[in-house]
Scaffold this active site. Structure first.
Site, PDB file in Angstrom:
ATOM      1  CB  CYS A  98      13.170   9.434   7.352  1.00 13.27           C
ATOM      2  SG  CYS A  98      14.515   7.941   7.120  1.00 13.27           S
ATOM      3  CB  SER A 104       4.194  10.800  10.662  1.00 11.43           C
ATOM      4  OG  SER A 104       2.843  10.032  10.388  1.00 11.43           O
ATOM      5  CE  LYS A 128      -1.889   3.197   1.879  1.00  9.00           C
ATOM      6  NZ  LYS A 128      -1.337   4.713   1.861  1.00  9.00           N
ATOM      7  CD  GLU A 181      10.017  13.746  10.071  1.00  9.23           C
ATOM      8  OE1 GLU A 181       8.400  13.711  11.058  1.00  9.23           O
ATOM      9  OE2 GLU A 181      11.102  12.719   9.376  1.00  9.23           O
ATOM     10  CD  GLU A 207      -2.798   8.645   0.846  1.00 10.05           C
ATOM     11  OE1 GLU A 207      -1.839   7.643   0.783  1.00 10.05           O
ATOM     12  OE2 GLU A 207      -3.169   9.430   1.599  1.00 10.05           O
ATOM     13  NE  ARG A 208       1.310  12.449   1.372  1.00 11.01           N
ATOM     14  CZ  ARG A 208       1.847  13.359   2.361  1.00 11.01           C
ATOM     15  NH1 ARG A 208       2.417  14.228   2.466  1.00 11.01           N
ATOM     16  NH2 ARG A 208       2.064  12.307   3.278  1.00 11.01           N
TER      17      ARG A 208
HETATM   18  P1  NAD Z   1       2.037   9.355   6.597  1.00 11.65           P
HETATM   19  O1  NAD Z   1       2.653   8.788   8.250  1.00 11.65           O
HETATM   20  O2  NAD Z   1       1.466  10.130   6.358  1.00 11.65           O
HETATM   21  O3  NAD Z   1       1.966   8.147   6.059  1.00 11.65           O
HETATM   22  C1  NAD Z   1       2.682   7.245   5.215  1.00 11.65           C
HETATM   23  C2  NAD Z   1       1.844   6.376   5.526  1.00 11.65           C
HETATM   24  O4  NAD Z   1       0.611   5.086   6.200  1.00 11.65           O
HETATM   25  C3  NAD Z   1       0.548   6.624   4.008  1.00 11.65           C
HETATM   26  O5  NAD Z   1       0.635   4.739   3.058  1.00 11.65           O
HETATM   27  C4  NAD Z   1      -0.510   6.846   4.135  1.00 11.65           C
HETATM   28  O6  NAD Z   1      -1.407   6.124   3.673  1.00 11.65           O
HETATM   29  C5  NAD Z   1      -0.587   6.008   5.643  1.00 11.65           C
HETATM   30  N1  NAD Z   1      -1.281   6.849   6.077  1.00 11.65           N
HETATM   31  C6  NAD Z   1      -1.753   8.277   6.851  1.00 11.65           C
HETATM   32  N2  NAD Z   1      -2.237   8.301   7.838  1.00 11.65           N
HETATM   33  C7  NAD Z   1      -2.532   7.070   8.143  1.00 11.65           C
HETATM   34  C8  NAD Z   1      -3.984   6.864   8.865  1.00 11.65           C
HETATM   35  N3  NAD Z   1      -4.393   7.636  10.065  1.00 11.65           N
HETATM   36  N4  NAD Z   1      -4.010   5.569   9.233  1.00 11.65           N
HETATM   37  C9  NAD Z   1      -3.346   4.778   8.299  1.00 11.65           C
HETATM   38  N5  NAD Z   1      -2.434   4.717   7.391  1.00 11.65           N
HETATM   39  C10 NAD Z   1      -2.156   6.421   7.502  1.00 11.65           C
HETATM   40  O7  NAD Z   1       3.589   9.618   6.340  1.00 11.65           O
HETATM   41  P2  NAD Z   1       4.556  10.044   5.168  1.00 11.65           P
HETATM   42  O8  NAD Z   1       3.894  11.730   5.058  1.00 11.65           O
HETATM   43  O9  NAD Z   1       4.132   9.495   3.311  1.00 11.65           O
HETATM   44  O10 NAD Z   1       5.319  10.429   4.625  1.00 11.65           O
HETATM   45  C11 NAD Z   1       6.532  10.840   5.657  1.00 11.65           C
HETATM   46  C12 NAD Z   1       7.383  10.533   7.003  1.00 11.65           C
HETATM   47  O11 NAD Z   1       8.154   8.964   6.677  1.00 11.65           O
HETATM   48  C13 NAD Z   1       7.961  11.581   8.118  1.00 11.65           C
HETATM   49  O12 NAD Z   1       7.997  11.672   9.153  1.00 11.65           O
HETATM   50  C14 NAD Z   1       9.065  10.635   7.914  1.00 11.65           C
HETATM   51  O13 NAD Z   1      10.451  10.720   8.615  1.00 11.65           O
HETATM   52  C15 NAD Z   1       9.028   9.429   8.107  1.00 11.65           C
HETATM   53  N6  NAD Z   1       9.714   8.296   7.127  1.00 11.65           N
HETATM   54  C16 NAD Z   1      10.507   6.992   7.819  1.00 11.65           C
HETATM   55  C17 NAD Z   1      11.297   6.630   7.163  1.00 11.65           C
HETATM   56  C18 NAD Z   1      12.175   5.822   8.277  1.00 11.65           C
HETATM   57  O14 NAD Z   1      12.668   4.940   7.400  1.00 11.65           O
HETATM   58  N7  NAD Z   1      12.344   6.034   9.820  1.00 11.65           N
HETATM   59  C19 NAD Z   1      11.967   5.955   5.938  1.00 11.65           C
HETATM   60  C20 NAD Z   1      11.042   7.515   5.375  1.00 11.65           C
HETATM   61  C21 NAD Z   1       9.817   8.443   5.624  1.00 11.65           C
END
Ligand code: NAD
Length: 505
Positions: free
Chosen positions: A287, A232, A179, A389, A182-183
């Site tokens: 990240c 996140s 999954k 962050e 979606e962006r």
């Molecule tokens: P996000 O948490 O908004 O989304 C991540 C995934 O979760 C997406 O597929 C999204 O559709 C899904 N999602 C979003 N809201 C949800 C909800 N309420 N319930 C269930 N699923 C949900 O993160 P993002 O904005 O796409 O990515 C940026 C974040 O990811 C930053 O915090 C970054 O630090 C982190 N990140 C961490 C790593 C790592 O390895 N630690 C690597 C890349 C990015």
């Protein structure tokens, strides 16, 4: 169902080896450089996700029994196909994420290295064997696949992070439901098609686009045995809790706020140039980006500021399609507003804004989500711009008096993803890497992202779970150990009954 034009412009799913159109519930996908929506993405319903899980479940038995070298050969062919389609894939990434093409190519290459590592699976899956653990008794451990695994990935690495997950999962004999974010949904979907072309049987890898509904379905379904999440921290924690409560194996990687310590003896010119890429590369949407410099001593801070201001003055901000640009736009309008809000907040909190990128204009791209590099001095713990962050091109300088003070700050921060130190002092560097409460450490290396044959994972609230992503930990995450103990008594030998606990006493 909507009309043919909508279907063509909607990024659907990939289930059972086929693209599946779905326009029941959609969301626009934007080109961050223009602010225009060029396509939309399907948001899978529960029944669509269940169809993907059913497809993975059906493909699993035959794939599990496919000899590991045959599974590995699919990975080798996929590596070649990814290399051949690099231009197409990087164009898709840039069109939806916004990052500069050269940066997208770097991401893709790191993903390809994970595919390459997955092609070593036969070697990595070799078990542990002991002969004569007791009289005439042999014992061994083998690593068996789990069944259907799922991956939920963030927007910032649409090609690389999915490739951290499913290649090793399927090379270990599992089937998979991905999954993606979606962006920027197009690259992972295209890569799934290439995997099919490489010989991956239909159903072994399914991709469903979607939002919370899709994620909740994956977490609730008992056929899904393991979940890898990257995103996140609040969502990582929620996914970890829900997945564990449902009896699944879960690894959930979260957010970060990485600090770079600059010591008074550091090569300041090199530290400045390293920090430029670490803070502003990919518009700070990594990240492992480094949004905080902890300068030891005022002279160090002043020298870093002078160097950074000079470098920032030469930076080019513009569309990611032009490799002459150093930094593209942020991913969405909402994120653009959020990052600008943090800069406003930093000013209100009393940090000193030395370079203000809020007013940047890119000719011909008025609707794009651009912001220029921002540099703050006098950032202090307790400020929101220190604590949270930002995920944008906002670099803050924190002034401290000693390495111990710098390390205390880092250890007290809720995140522990990456950190680095710039110094010429080996003793200080060794003390730092020995004791700092962070999972990935760089010594004169600003982005210590482990290569594919190591594993990636932060500490504290940057990772929920016990095993890191990709590399050797992925082999353990996507398999379960079975230990077999065996003896073959000689024919006709009468064996006695033993009531005491079996041992070599
Ligand atoms: P996000 O948490 O908004 O989304 C991540 C995934 O979760 C997406 O597929 C999204 O559709 C899904 N999602 C979003 N809201 C949800 C909800 N309420 N319930 C269930 N699923 C949900 O993160 P993002 O904005 O796409 O990515 C940026 C974040 O990811 C930053 O915090 C970054 O630090 C982190 N990140 C961490 C790593 C790592 O390895 N630690 C690597 C890349 C990015």
């Amino acid at each position: 169902m909507k009309n043919d034009k909508d279907v063509a412009q909607t990024v659907g799913h990939f289930i059972d080896g086929r693209r599946v159109a779905d326009t029941a519930r959609t969301q626009p996908v934007f080109d961050p450089a223009t602010g225009l929506s060029h396509r939309s993405v399907a948001l899978a319903s529960r029944s669509t996700v269940e169809a993907a899980i059913a497809s993975a479940q059906a493909a699993y038995p035959a794939w599990r029994n496919t000899p590991p070298p045959k599974r590995a050969r699919v990975m080798s062919r996929l590596k070649t196909l990814l290399e051949e389609h690099a231009d197409e894939l990087t164009a898709l990434i840039t069109a939806e994420h916004g990052k500069v093409l050269a940066d997208a190519l770097g991401e893709l290459q790191r993903g390809i290295e994970n595919v390459e590592f997955a092609s070593y699976a036969p070697e990595l899956l070799k078990g542990e064997h002991s002969r004569n653990v007791g009289p005439g008794i042999d014992s061994w451990s083998e690593f068996q696949p789990l069944g259907v695994a799922a991956g939920i990935t963030p927007f910032n690495f649409p090609a690389m992070v999915p490739l951290w997950m499913w290649p090793m999962a399927v090379a270990c004999g599992n089937s998979f439901v991905l999954k993606p974010s979606e962006r920027d949904p197009s690259a992972p979907l295209r890569i799934a098609e290439l995997a099919l072309e490489a010989g991956l049987p239909p159903g072994v890898l399914n991709v469903v686009n979607g939002d919370k509904e899709a994620v909740d379905t994956l977490l609730a379904d008992p056929r899904v045995k393991a979940v890898s999440f990257v995103g996140s921290t609040p969502i990582a924690q929620a996914v970890y809790s829900a997945g564990c409560a449902a009896g699944k194996r879960v690894q959930a990687l979260g957010g970060a706020k990485n600090h770079a310590v600059v010591m008074p003896d550091a090569d300041i010119g090199n530290a400045v140039r390293a920090m430029m890429g670490a803070a502003f590369g990919s518009c700070g949407e990594r990240c492992m980006a480094v949004p905080l410099i902890v300068a030891v001593g005022d002279a160090t801070a002043d020298a870093m500021i002078a160097g950074l201001k000079a470098e920032i003055a030469g930076m080019k901000v513009g569309p990611g399609t032009d490799n002459g640009n150093d930094m593209g736009p942020l991913v969405t309008k909402q994120h653009h507003e959020k990052v600008r809000g943090y800069v406003d907040q930093g000013v209100a909190e009393g940090a000193k804004l030395l370079v203000d990128g809020r007013g940047v204009k890119v000719p011909g791209h008025d609707g794009g989500y651009f912001i220029g590099p921002c540099l703050f001095d006098r950032v202090k713990p307790g400020m929101k711009i220190y604590q949270e962050e930002i995920f944008g091109p906002v670099l803050g300088i924190v002034r401290v008096a000693s390495l111990d003070e710098a390390m205390r700050l880092i250890d007290e921060h809720e995140y522990g993803n990456g950190t680095c130190i710039f110094t010429r002092d080996g003793e200080a560097a060794r003390h730092f890497s020995d004791h700092i409460e962070v999972g990935m450490v760089g010594i004169n290396v600003p982005l210590p992202v482990p290569v594919a044959y190591h594993s990636f994972g932060g500490w504290k609230r940057s990772l929920f779970g016990d095993l890191s992503a990709y590399g050797p930990d992925a082999v353990r995450f996507y398999t379960k150990r079975k230990t077999i103990t065996q003896r073959w008594p000689s024919a006709g030998v009468r064996e006695g009954t033993v009531y005491s606990f079996p041992s070599n006493r």
